[in-house]
Motif scaffolding. Sequence first.
Motif, PDB file in Angstrom:
ATOM      1  N   LEU A 266       0.841  -1.193   0.000  1.00 13.56           N
ATOM      2  CA  LEU A 266       0.000   0.000   0.000  1.00 13.56           C
ATOM      3  C   LEU A 266       0.880   1.248   0.000  1.00 13.56           C
ATOM      4  O   LEU A 266       0.592   2.240  -0.667  1.00 13.56           O
ATOM      5  N   ALA A 267       1.972   1.177   0.767  1.00 16.20           N
ATOM      6  CA  ALA A 267       2.864   2.335   0.899  1.00 16.20           C
ATOM      7  C   ALA A 267       3.847   2.441  -0.259  1.00 16.20           C
ATOM      8  O   ALA A 267       4.604   3.396  -0.349  1.00 16.20           O
ATOM      9  N   ARG A 268       3.838   1.419  -1.152  1.00 21.35           N
ATOM     10  CA  ARG A 268       4.866   1.354  -2.195  1.00 21.35           C
ATOM     11  C   ARG A 268       4.684   2.439  -3.255  1.00 21.35           C
ATOM     12  O   ARG A 268       5.655   2.962  -3.783  1.00 21.35           O
ATOM     13  N   SER A 269       3.423   2.729  -3.584  1.00 21.81           N
ATOM     14  CA  SER A 269       3.226   3.700  -4.666  1.00 21.81           C
ATOM     15  C   SER A 269       2.328   4.832  -4.206  1.00 21.81           C
ATOM     16  O   SER A 269       1.555   4.703  -3.269  1.00 21.81           O
ATOM     17  N   ASN A 270       2.434   5.911  -4.896  1.00 21.02           N
ATOM     18  CA  ASN A 270       1.645   7.088  -4.572  1.00 21.02           C
ATOM     19  C   ASN A 270       1.081   7.677  -5.853  1.00 21.02           C
ATOM     20  O   ASN A 270       1.831   8.117  -6.710  1.00 21.02           O
ATOM     21  N   PRO A 271      -0.229   7.714  -6.075  1.00 20.51           N
ATOM     22  CA  PRO A 271      -1.271   7.218  -5.170  1.00 20.51           C
ATOM     23  C   PRO A 271      -1.210   5.697  -5.037  1.00 20.51           C
ATOM     24  O   PRO A 271      -0.764   5.021  -5.970  1.00 20.51           O
ATOM     25  N   PRO A 272      -1.679   5.188  -3.913  1.00 19.58           N
ATOM     26  CA  PRO A 272      -1.564   3.753  -3.684  1.00 19.58           C
ATOM     27  C   PRO A 272      -2.433   2.937  -4.644  1.00 19.58           C
ATOM     28  O   PRO A 272      -3.475   3.414  -5.098  1.00 19.58           O
ATOM     29  N   LYS A 273      -1.947   1.743  -4.928  1.00 17.52           N
ATOM     30  CA  LYS A 273      -2.744   0.794  -5.708  1.00 17.52           C
ATOM     31  C   LYS A 273      -3.150  -0.330  -4.781  1.00 17.52           C
ATOM     32  O   LYS A 273      -2.490  -0.601  -3.785  1.00 17.52           O
ATOM     33  N   ARG A 274      -4.242  -1.013  -5.140  1.00 17.73           N
ATOM     34  CA  ARG A 274      -4.685  -2.108  -4.283  1.00 17.73           C
ATOM     35  C   ARG A 274      -3.613  -3.211  -4.282  1.00 17.73           C
ATOM     36  O   ARG A 274      -3.263  -3.723  -5.346  1.00 17.73           O
ATOM     37  N   PRO A 275      -3.112  -3.544  -3.113  1.00 16.25           N
ATOM     38  CA  PRO A 275      -2.084  -4.584  -3.068  1.00 16.25           C
ATOM     39  C   PRO A 275      -2.681  -5.949  -3.397  1.00 16.25           C
ATOM     40  O   PRO A 275      -3.878  -6.171  -3.220  1.00 16.25           O
ATOM     41  N   PHE A 276      -1.823  -6.834  -3.894  1.00 12.71           N
ATOM     42  CA  PHE A 276      -2.210  -8.236  -3.963  1.00 12.71           C
ATOM     43  C   PHE A 276      -1.237  -9.032  -3.098  1.00 12.71           C
ATOM     44  O   PHE A 276      -0.033  -9.016  -3.331  1.00 12.71           O
ATOM     45  N   VAL A 277      -1.773  -9.690  -2.075  1.00  9.99           N
ATOM     46  CA  VAL A 277      -0.958 -10.542  -1.211  1.00  9.99           C
ATOM     47  C   VAL A 277      -1.692 -11.875  -1.058  1.00  9.99           C
ATOM     48  O   VAL A 277      -2.871 -11.904  -0.720  1.00  9.99           O
TER      49      VAL A 277
ATOM     50  N   SER B  14      -0.849 -18.998   5.600  1.00 14.16           N
ATOM     51  CA  SER B  14      -1.320 -19.051   6.977  1.00 14.16           C
ATOM     52  C   SER B  14      -2.251 -17.873   7.223  1.00 14.16           C
ATOM     53  O   SER B  14      -2.074 -16.807   6.632  1.00 14.16           O
ATOM     54  N   PHE B  15      -3.226 -18.090   8.077  1.00 10.38           N
ATOM     55  CA  PHE B  15      -4.194 -16.999   8.293  1.00 10.38           C
ATOM     56  C   PHE B  15      -4.863 -17.158   9.643  1.00 10.38           C
ATOM     57  O   PHE B  15      -4.780 -18.206  10.293  1.00 10.38           O
ATOM     58  N   PHE B  16      -5.520 -16.098  10.066  1.00 18.77           N
ATOM     59  CA  PHE B  16      -6.247 -16.070  11.327  1.00 18.77           C
ATOM     60  C   PHE B  16      -7.476 -15.199  11.113  1.00 18.77           C
ATOM     61  O   PHE B  16      -7.632 -14.574  10.058  1.00 18.77           O
ATOM     62  N   ALA B  17      -8.321 -15.147  12.102  1.00 24.03           N
ATOM     63  CA  ALA B  17      -9.493 -14.278  12.011  1.00 24.03           C
ATOM     64  C   ALA B  17      -9.016 -12.853  11.737  1.00 24.03           C
ATOM     65  O   ALA B  17      -8.218 -12.316  12.496  1.00 24.03           O
ATOM     66  N   GLY B  18      -9.499 -12.262  10.665  1.00 26.60           N
ATOM     67  CA  GLY B  18      -9.076 -10.915  10.295  1.00 26.60           C
ATOM     68  C   GLY B  18      -8.198 -10.884   9.064  1.00 26.60           C
ATOM     69  O   GLY B  18      -7.994  -9.836   8.458  1.00 26.60           O
ATOM     70  N   SER B  19      -7.680 -12.045   8.682  1.00 27.36           N
ATOM     71  CA  SER B  19      -6.786 -12.086   7.510  1.00 27.36           C
ATOM     72  C   SER B  19      -7.483 -11.641   6.233  1.00 27.36           C
ATOM     73  O   SER B  19      -6.826 -11.290   5.261  1.00 27.36           O
ATOM     74  N   GLN B  20      -8.823 -11.673   6.252  1.00 25.25           N
ATOM     75  CA  GLN B  20      -9.556 -11.277   5.051  1.00 25.25           C
ATOM     76  C   GLN B  20      -9.320  -9.815   4.692  1.00 25.25           C
ATOM     77  O   GLN B  20      -9.596  -9.390   3.577  1.00 25.25           O
ATOM     78  N   ARG B  21      -8.791  -9.052   5.647  1.00 26.52           N
ATOM     79  CA  ARG B  21      -8.534  -7.633   5.364  1.00 26.52           C
ATOM     80  C   ARG B  21      -7.273  -7.453   4.522  1.00 26.52           C
ATOM     81  O   ARG B  21      -6.965  -6.349   4.087  1.00 26.52           O
ATOM     82  N   PHE B  22      -6.508  -8.536   4.339  1.00 26.89           N
ATOM     83  CA  PHE B  22      -5.196  -8.386   3.711  1.00 26.89           C
ATOM     84  C   PHE B  22      -5.004  -9.234   2.463  1.00 26.89           C
ATOM     85  O   PHE B  22      -3.884  -9.490   2.058  1.00 26.89           O
ATOM     86  N   GLY B  23      -6.101  -9.691   1.886  1.00 25.39           N
ATOM     87  CA  GLY B  23      -5.946 -10.369   0.609  1.00 25.39           C
ATOM     88  C   GLY B  23      -6.410 -11.795   0.582  1.00 25.39           C
ATOM     89  O   GLY B  23      -7.328 -12.176   1.302  1.00 25.39           O
ATOM     90  N   ALA B  24      -5.729 -12.582  -0.251  1.00 24.17           N
ATOM     91  CA  ALA B  24      -6.204 -13.916  -0.591  1.00 24.17           C
ATOM     92  C   ALA B  24      -5.449 -14.994   0.176  1.00 24.17           C
ATOM     93  O   ALA B  24      -4.358 -14.759   0.675  1.00 24.17           O
TER      94      ALA B  24
END
Lengths: 544, 977
Positions: free
Chosen positions: B588-599, B603-613
Amino acid sequence: MFSSLFPLFLLPCVAVGALEKTHGVHPSNVAKYQVTTKGTWTCLDGSRELAWSSVNDDYCDCPDGSDEPGTSACANGTFYCRNDGHIGMSIRSSRVNDGLCEPECCDGSDEQPGVCPNLCVEIGEAYRQKMEAEMKTRRTGAKIRSTYISFAAKEKKRLEDLVATLTREVESQESEVARLQDILDRTESISAADLEFKKQSPLFESLTEHHFALKSLKREHEKLKEKEKILADILSALRGGYNPNYQDMAVLEAVRGWEEYAGLSHGDAQNEEGDDNAENSEEGKEEAEEELEEGMWSAGRLDYDLDRLINVDHVNLLLEHDKHIGDETTKSVLFDLSSYLPDLLLPQYELVRDYIVSMLETFGVARGNRDITADTSKARSAHQNAENDLRHKRNDKDDAEQELASLFDPEWFGRDGVWKKLDELCLEKDTGEYTYEICLFGEARQKPNKSAQTFSLGKFKHWNNAPGVEVGSPEYYSKQYYKGGVRCWNGPERSVTLSLTCGTENALHTVTEPEKCEYHITGTSPALCLPLEGKAPSAKKEEL
Amino acid sequence: MRLSGQLVPFTSLLFLYCSLTVSALKTGDWKTCSQSAFCRRGRALAGRAKEAGANWKSPYAIEPTSVVVAADEAAFSAAVKSSIYPDITFKLDLQVLDDGVVRVRMDEVDGLRQRYNEASNWALNSEPSVSKQIEWTVGKGDVRAVYGAKKDISVVVNFSPLKITLLRGGKEEIVLNGEGLLHLEHFRNKAEPPPAPTEVPEEGLDGEEEAQQVMEVNSASSWFEGEPDGYWEESFLSWTDKKPKGPESLSLDINFPRHGHVYGIPQHATGLSLPTTTGEDSFFDEPYRLFNADVFEYLASSPMSLYGSIPLMYAHSASSTVGVFHVVGSESWIDVAHPKDGSTNTHWVSESGILDTFLLPGPTPEDVFAQYARLTGTPVLPAHWALGYHQCRWNYVSSDDVRSVQQRFDEEDFPVDVFWLDIEYSEEHKYFIWDKKNFPDPVDMTQDVEKIARKMVVIIDPHLKRTQDYPVYKEASELGILVKPSSGEGEYEGWCWSGSSSWVDFFNPGSWDWWKKLFKTTPQENGFSWIDSTESVGIWNDMNEPSVFNGPEISMPRDNVHYGGWEHRDVHNINGMLFSNQTWQALLARSNPPKRPFVLTRSFFAGSQRFGAMWTGDNMGTWEHMAVGIKMVLANNLGGMSFSGSDVGGFFGNPEPEMLVRWYEVGAFGPFFRAHAHIDTKRREPYLLDEPYKSIIRDVLRLRYKLLPMWYTAFRETSVTGIPILRPQFVMFPKDEAGFAIDDQYYIGSSGLLVKPVTEKGATEATVYLGEKQAYYDYFTSHIHRGNQKNITVKAELHQIPLFIRGGSIIPTRERPRRSSPLMKMDPFTLRVALDDQRKARGELYLDDGETFAHEQGNFVWREFKAEASKKGKGITLSSLDLAAARPSDAVDGKALSEYRGTNDFAASVSPVKVERIVVLGLGGKPTSVSTDSGAPLEWDYYDGVAAVGKKEGVASILTIKNPGVSVSSDWNIVIE
């Protein structure tokens, strides 16, 4: 080629509908895009009759896509770019109006006006230069190629001469063998009965049994050695090829076990330089440790001397044995007379003697304990030597004939023998970690640059025999397959596909391993530079 | 990703040599409940309770005098005592949130140590808002709150024994500690003598044994707690866990007396409706385990833990859906039993952490999903290209390899959006550092891929090779942000792909800015940055369980130390989420204006849905894995991880062409669609197949691309509502009992598409359950089926996917084949209008630029398409309406826009995009005219078939309107008479 996608001034669909009806139509089909008097048009496959307005209206009506030559509406259509100044080309309809300027359409006609610049002048020029360079390579390559063909012709002559010479030699040797066989037969026939009797000696029978036992043991020993070698190869390949970073415990355990067994040093198995020294000193140590019992053979001696022992002519031995025993006992002058006769008289003497002795034997006066040994053994060995010689000559002849046959075998050196020149030519490519070597028509190898070890990647098996590829076609000679190399850990036997194109040098260019242990190597060879047929193609290019 | 042949003894080498894929799962590498001391204790506790029967009583009770109710919000706290440890005090906190969710927290007060209490900090999207309206009433024996629109929900907290019950209409929906299995093992000193000496039993045991028994067991606690078992140390295989904090496990029974089906607690390779683990004839013997683990060649049916953990369970019956979110970051085991038909008991045991449990009252599936989404966030809206087809392999071996794979895709005209690079791109597995021998020109290569509007995704794993010539490790080491060994000093060292490695401790805030810096594509003053990449490169985070090859259960020792002094055991299941979280922030911080990240994370936990696939990890190329992959993706969808998928083709093994084709048919109907393969497998890019397989896969890929507008619209919806993209029968038809256990077919978003991927070898037919009395149209033939809560049988040859449009739906598609999805941006739409038995239908379409956050400023198009029966006669009116203008505040996740401008930049950029074709299915007869509302006649074509209204089955009537001349983003009406 990636233009800024989709400028905002893109024309709305109404404008698309106003496309010229022949926009995107291949020149050979332009005549077919004519409105009928009824104001209709028929799909090129004849399947439907449409309103003329349906052509190039950005909606697919025809099953064959022919009503939309200039749009992307039909999934199966094609679009023709005129490319004035260069060569016209067809692209898939799916490439039309997608926002990308296709390299095949240097005139930019695949996109809405204003999206793609017309680059046909520059691209055409670059293309002509590239073609010229390619032609030049091909011309130079073709010249070299022609020397390969003359080489093959010379080889043909040489081999034919060789075959002729060898044929003569074989013939003369055959008669020599026949002559010696005759002598041997006669010598032996006299003593055959005697020999049969001797062969019943328990000593000989036991010897024969020992002989077979030894031979069988050797066979089993060889089998085991062969198996051990296969295992050692597998394990060495594993040791050299595994990636210590993967921390696969089974692999590590296997490698360590092998190192211990084979007396190799631990640690970085891929650093082979140190290991080689270790191996040598280790071997020396082992030999020093080995103490042999009285009379026992060392392993080395077994390797070299066992064959000699097995191949001893037992009949000869029997005869020699007799002779030896005879020496011990009283010698009959009669039997030993030959020693005193001049060589010149010997044959006559022998005939007479044999006759007399056999007579005596027949009547039971004398037992056949005569000195037949020296004579048969001599005749036998003379015959055997001659036969060996004949076999060698025949082999040489067969080899030469085979070489002659493969010289113009389309599945080997090609109909004109052009590849003969490259037989066993070894090409190398250093990729940093490994050097890859291919000895054409021989073996391909991978040599780690940090070690003396080499891995066989297989031996030449065949050209490109993919379905649809005609034997002898240029495509056929564009690929060589090397197969049956050292098996990979948990994988297949290593193999190489060598893809070749025309070039002025015999060289390897790239090496990849798209699948584990299956190597793809590209290279060039003048042998693939076919002579240009006439001058028509280049002349045509100039006109553009 | 793991190599095969793990821990195979030397003697089996010859065997290995003979077969390619040899060793299957080594179940012995992972613990069973009996090998885990706290799980053993938890199950023993349940056993004692069962034996005691009605005599069993929880020792925990609220001190009535300690109840303190907050003045201004629905919260109260109380002291809780356990009769077996009278000197220990616990504090209980109860809250009712705005949406009626109940939060229960309990922790030891003034104990020897602090239990881990930060799990919710990572899982929750924001601090939940406590209701100001709802009130707690303190009674003699309980505290209770009554709320809900109809005042039908009540929460009752009984004092003694402590019991918490959520009721609806006076009936128990969720009961905590109803079985008396609640237990927080308090912190104790190792030499602590048994508490409060009690009476020695009359008939003691003999000699020494007796003495020992007296010392350790016969205390006031033993009837409940049992004997000390593995309190201070436990060993597994060659590893010993020193457990310096001693016992601190958490046990809780959660019962659903009125619910016969439970779902959730991903991820396990099992059926969606969770089979039982205890009780008579239980399906499994072991409890479901939540312990993120790199399980090599996992089983296709097992309660074993896998790569990710979401401690969220739904309970469902025809009367209601409720949920429980049990926020614990440590290893947990969950037993499931049905004491009788229509009711479910569960028992949760965790190694450490406070009790922090949310009760989600429902009562509909949509309500529960929304309640969970309000806590942990909705799935983030991905970049549009990420919904295309992803081509991966371990490994594309060089930049030329990548180029030639792309070239082959284009030559064979297979659409693809993303090419992936696995670990071998990196030099000695030093992530970020290209192996320049094979990838001499990484930026040029990436740009060659970008030229066709495609993207690259490159792997970055969390283990850093411990060499000083690796700037990433060196900087992390100097910053002191690496996970520490049990001593709490220095750097933990373990083995992974890169050999001797250390792990970044993403719990340490000091790692966050540094991680962001690494992904910058321009040189940075303060150290390494990834200048050999571009701003469009997506990131694949693998091995973040974390996978440690030489660690216990292929992971980290539990006594390793993280930031704040927490042990690894406390945070193990959260660890993987922080990695993908920080990578997301970095992109997210890589470009300005930001582009939607793909990650992509494993491994995942409750809440991981906020950060991609996420994907389901290293599956095997078997039919069983193909089938269970669907169930796992459904379960992950219920767990909030809608953007999920399984590796097409199976990671291990060489699928035969038939299996590969079927797997593409499965993958094309999963939210995340990626093909991947192990390094030991043959290449299997679709263009390598022979006919007819090759062409079938090309058609499958094209179908995926045609349906992208539908998929993207579904992603928008879940990003706002949290309702999963893949919806099993019970979500669609919550009152249809027959559908509750169905987990091999599902609906996609609100589109009305129903798919049943075929996962059987040699299949030529498929049975599909239709849960309602409605016309279902075969997507390809327009054949009308009417199931009405029955199975139908349809053709399912290799090239046929059982795919249906539910009557009443409108599906927007883009039919023109393109090489990648961004190239479809200006392509026209086709609308498939599948009429229902009332001759109406509706559908939605959401469009935006697909890669930036401009949609949050109102730059998007959100349309509703409608078909309505004319008031008189047999006519139909089709219309396009501006949903964005009608419901601006519902359009974008987290941005309640107050108004919508139809003239926004994005809408303007797509204004020339037209609808090229409208297909109306199920009309009652041939129209007399089709025209725009201004009366302009349109060109059309009619096939006379079966009508939506009525009982007939067969090919539907098909009206095709050609080039209606309407824009996809403007209002219009078309009248069919």
